[in-house]
Design a protein around this motif. Structure first.
Motif, PDB file in Angstrom:
ATOM      1  N   ALA A 191       0.523  -1.214   0.160  1.00 12.62           N
ATOM      2  CA  ALA A 191       0.459  -0.343   0.073  1.00 12.62           C
ATOM      3  C   ALA A 191       0.585   1.427   0.214  1.00 12.62           C
ATOM      4  O   ALA A 191       0.494   1.999  -0.319  1.00 12.62           O
ATOM      5  N   ASP A 192       1.848   1.037   0.634  1.00 13.46           N
ATOM      6  CA  ASP A 192       2.919   2.695   0.383  1.00 13.46           C
ATOM      7  C   ASP A 192       4.412   1.856   0.316  1.00 13.46           C
ATOM      8  O   ASP A 192       4.805   2.078   0.930  1.00 13.46           O
ATOM      9  N   SER A 193       4.679   1.119  -1.033  1.00 14.96           N
ATOM     10  CA  SER A 193       5.277   0.971  -1.889  1.00 14.96           C
ATOM     11  C   SER A 193       6.392   2.298  -2.182  1.00 14.96           C
ATOM     12  O   SER A 193       7.664   2.263  -1.335  1.00 14.96           O
ATOM     13  N   PRO A 194       6.309   3.871  -2.154  1.00 12.67           N
ATOM     14  CA  PRO A 194       6.746   4.659  -2.456  1.00 12.67           C
ATOM     15  C   PRO A 194       7.317   5.265  -0.788  1.00 12.67           C
ATOM     16  O   PRO A 194       8.778   5.270  -0.900  1.00 12.67           O
ATOM     17  N   GLY A 195       7.004   4.573   0.873  1.00 11.10           N
ATOM     18  CA  GLY A 195       7.875   4.938   1.524  1.00 11.10           C
ATOM     19  C   GLY A 195       8.688   4.558   1.994  1.00 11.10           C
ATOM     20  O   GLY A 195       9.660   4.810   2.003  1.00 11.10           O
ATOM     21  N   TYR A 196       7.915   2.811   2.063  1.00 12.06           N
ATOM     22  CA  TYR A 196       9.072   1.908   2.258  1.00 12.06           C
ATOM     23  C   TYR A 196      10.460   1.983   1.499  1.00 12.06           C
ATOM     24  O   TYR A 196      11.247   1.818   2.131  1.00 12.06           O
ATOM     25  N   GLY A 197      10.289   1.688  -0.001  1.00 13.29           N
ATOM     26  CA  GLY A 197      11.066   1.971  -0.877  1.00 13.29           C
ATOM     27  C   GLY A 197      12.312   3.001  -0.550  1.00 13.29           C
ATOM     28  O   GLY A 197      13.342   3.101  -0.470  1.00 13.29           O
ATOM     29  N   GLU A 198      11.776   4.205  -0.446  1.00 12.63           N
ATOM     30  CA  GLU A 198      12.421   5.459   0.041  1.00 12.63           C
ATOM     31  C   GLU A 198      13.172   5.271   1.475  1.00 12.63           C
ATOM     32  O   GLU A 198      14.272   5.713   1.693  1.00 12.63           O
ATOM     33  N   ALA A 199      12.272   4.512   1.948  1.00 14.06           N
ATOM     34  CA  ALA A 199      13.731   4.831   3.872  1.00 14.06           C
ATOM     35  C   ALA A 199      14.258   3.310   3.298  1.00 14.06           C
ATOM     36  O   ALA A 199      15.451   3.066   4.024  1.00 14.06           O
ATOM     37  N   VAL A 200      13.442   2.246   2.541  1.00 12.23           N
ATOM     38  CA  VAL A 200      14.837   0.816   2.343  1.00 12.23           C
ATOM     39  C   VAL A 200      16.228   1.771   1.285  1.00 12.23           C
ATOM     40  O   VAL A 200      17.570   1.558   1.940  1.00 12.23           O
ATOM     41  N   VAL A 225      14.449  -6.275   4.530  1.00 13.19           N
ATOM     42  CA  VAL A 225      13.824  -7.242   6.071  1.00 13.19           C
ATOM     43  C   VAL A 225      13.629  -6.417   7.683  1.00 13.19           C
ATOM     44  O   VAL A 225      12.722  -6.003   8.057  1.00 13.19           O
ATOM     45  N   LYS A 226      14.786  -5.342   7.467  1.00 11.37           N
ATOM     46  CA  LYS A 226      14.915  -4.530   8.753  1.00 11.37           C
ATOM     47  C   LYS A 226      13.710  -3.500   9.020  1.00 11.37           C
ATOM     48  O   LYS A 226      13.088  -2.917   9.490  1.00 11.37           O
ATOM     49  N   VAL A 227      14.106  -2.712   7.593  1.00  8.66           N
ATOM     50  CA  VAL A 227      12.908  -1.758   7.555  1.00  8.66           C
ATOM     51  C   VAL A 227      11.660  -2.301   7.257  1.00  8.66           C
ATOM     52  O   VAL A 227      10.439  -1.316   8.525  1.00  8.66           O
ATOM     53  N   ALA A 278       9.864  -4.823   8.616  1.00 10.47           N
ATOM     54  CA  ALA A 278      10.184  -4.891  10.462  1.00 10.47           C
ATOM     55  C   ALA A 278       9.449  -3.531  11.167  1.00 10.47           C
ATOM     56  O   ALA A 278       9.092  -3.800  12.362  1.00 10.47           O
ATOM     57  N   GLU A 279      10.455  -2.812  11.229  1.00  8.03           N
ATOM     58  CA  GLU A 279      10.416  -1.717  11.825  1.00  8.03           C
ATOM     59  C   GLU A 279       9.907  -0.839  11.448  1.00  8.03           C
ATOM     60  O   GLU A 279       7.764  -0.313  12.495  1.00  8.03           O
ATOM     61  N   LYS A 280       8.801  -0.871  10.721  1.00 14.79           N
ATOM     62  CA  LYS A 280       7.607   0.704  10.045  1.00 14.79           C
ATOM     63  C   LYS A 280       6.485  -0.339  10.046  1.00 14.79           C
ATOM     64  O   LYS A 280       5.724   0.051   9.569  1.00 14.79           O
ATOM     65  N   ASN A 281       5.980  -1.793  10.169  1.00 11.50           N
ATOM     66  CA  ASN A 281       5.469  -3.066  10.499  1.00 11.50           C
ATOM     67  C   ASN A 281       5.217  -3.411  11.546  1.00 11.50           C
ATOM     68  O   ASN A 281       5.842  -4.477  11.172  1.00 11.50           O
ATOM     69  N   SER A 282       4.756  -3.505  11.886  1.00  9.73           N
ATOM     70  CA  SER A 282       5.105  -4.056  13.874  1.00  9.73           C
ATOM     71  C   SER A 282       3.919  -5.650  13.377  1.00  9.73           C
ATOM     72  O   SER A 282       3.796  -6.536  14.407  1.00  9.73           O
ATOM     73  N   ALA A 283       2.717  -5.172  12.312  1.00  7.23           N
ATOM     74  CA  ALA A 283       2.698  -7.129  12.192  1.00  7.23           C
ATOM     75  C   ALA A 283       3.934  -8.153  11.635  1.00  7.23           C
ATOM     76  O   ALA A 283       2.902  -9.066  11.407  1.00  7.23           O
ATOM     77  N   PHE A 284       4.663  -7.350  11.353  1.00 11.23           N
ATOM     78  CA  PHE A 284       5.882  -8.362  10.580  1.00 11.23           C
ATOM     79  C   PHE A 284       6.521  -9.163  11.745  1.00 11.23           C
ATOM     80  O   PHE A 284       7.629  -8.546  11.616  1.00 11.23           O
TER      81      PHE A 284
END
Length: 150
Positions: free
Chosen positions: A18-27, A110-112, A114-120
């Motif tokens: 749902a937020d691949s731009p946000g996760y991608g930037e963080a990665v 994996v780290k990002v 896990a940090e951004k998604n508490s369900a992971f």
């Protein structure tokens, strides 16, 4: 590769998709921060300072491509050759990205996530590591087909 690993990842992957731009930037920001040598492999970003990484539209756009492609690969549940082969070709022949960098970015992902998604949770993280290990190994086989030497 067990289908259960793909299912475990996909069960918690919704926020990433749902937020691949946000996760991608963080990665990518984490990759360039934790592994600054990797930034040199991205011509568009190699001259950016650490302070210029976050909020950069180009990094966000490229991160979106990375996470969107990863989502598509995961959804293939191991039957990903048709998606992976052109990716390997461009990264081996055009971009000249060493295989080890896929291992590095895999751990960052994996780290990002896990940090951004508490369900992971830990099980999902372990499953993602196994999935990414297979993807990177298969990518390496395609690198070999193209005669890529590191």
């Amino acid at each position: 590769m067990a289908a259960a690993d793909f299912d475990a990842v996909l069960a918690s992957w919704g926020p990433v998709e749902a937020d691949s731009p946000g996760y991608g930037e963080a990665v990518l920001v984490r990759l360039f921060t934790d592994h600054p040598e990797s930034q040199k492999l991205f011509p568009k970003f190699k001259n950016l300072s650490q302070g210029e990484l976050s909020g950069n539209a180009g990094i966000k756009a490229h991160g979106n491509v990375v996470l969107s492609k990863l989502t598509a690969l995961i959804k293939q549940k191991g039957d990903h050759a048709a998606l992976l082969k052109p990716l390997a070709e461009s990264h081996a022949l055009q971009h000249k990205i060493p295989r080890k960098n896929f291992e590095i970015i895999s751990e960052v992902i994996v780290k990002v996530v896990a940090e951004k998604n508490s369900a992971f949770n830990a099980d999902a993280q372990a499953a993602l590591r196994r999935v990414l290990k297979v993807v990177v190994a298969d990518l390496g086989c395609f690198y070999d087909e193209h005669g890529y030497k590191e």
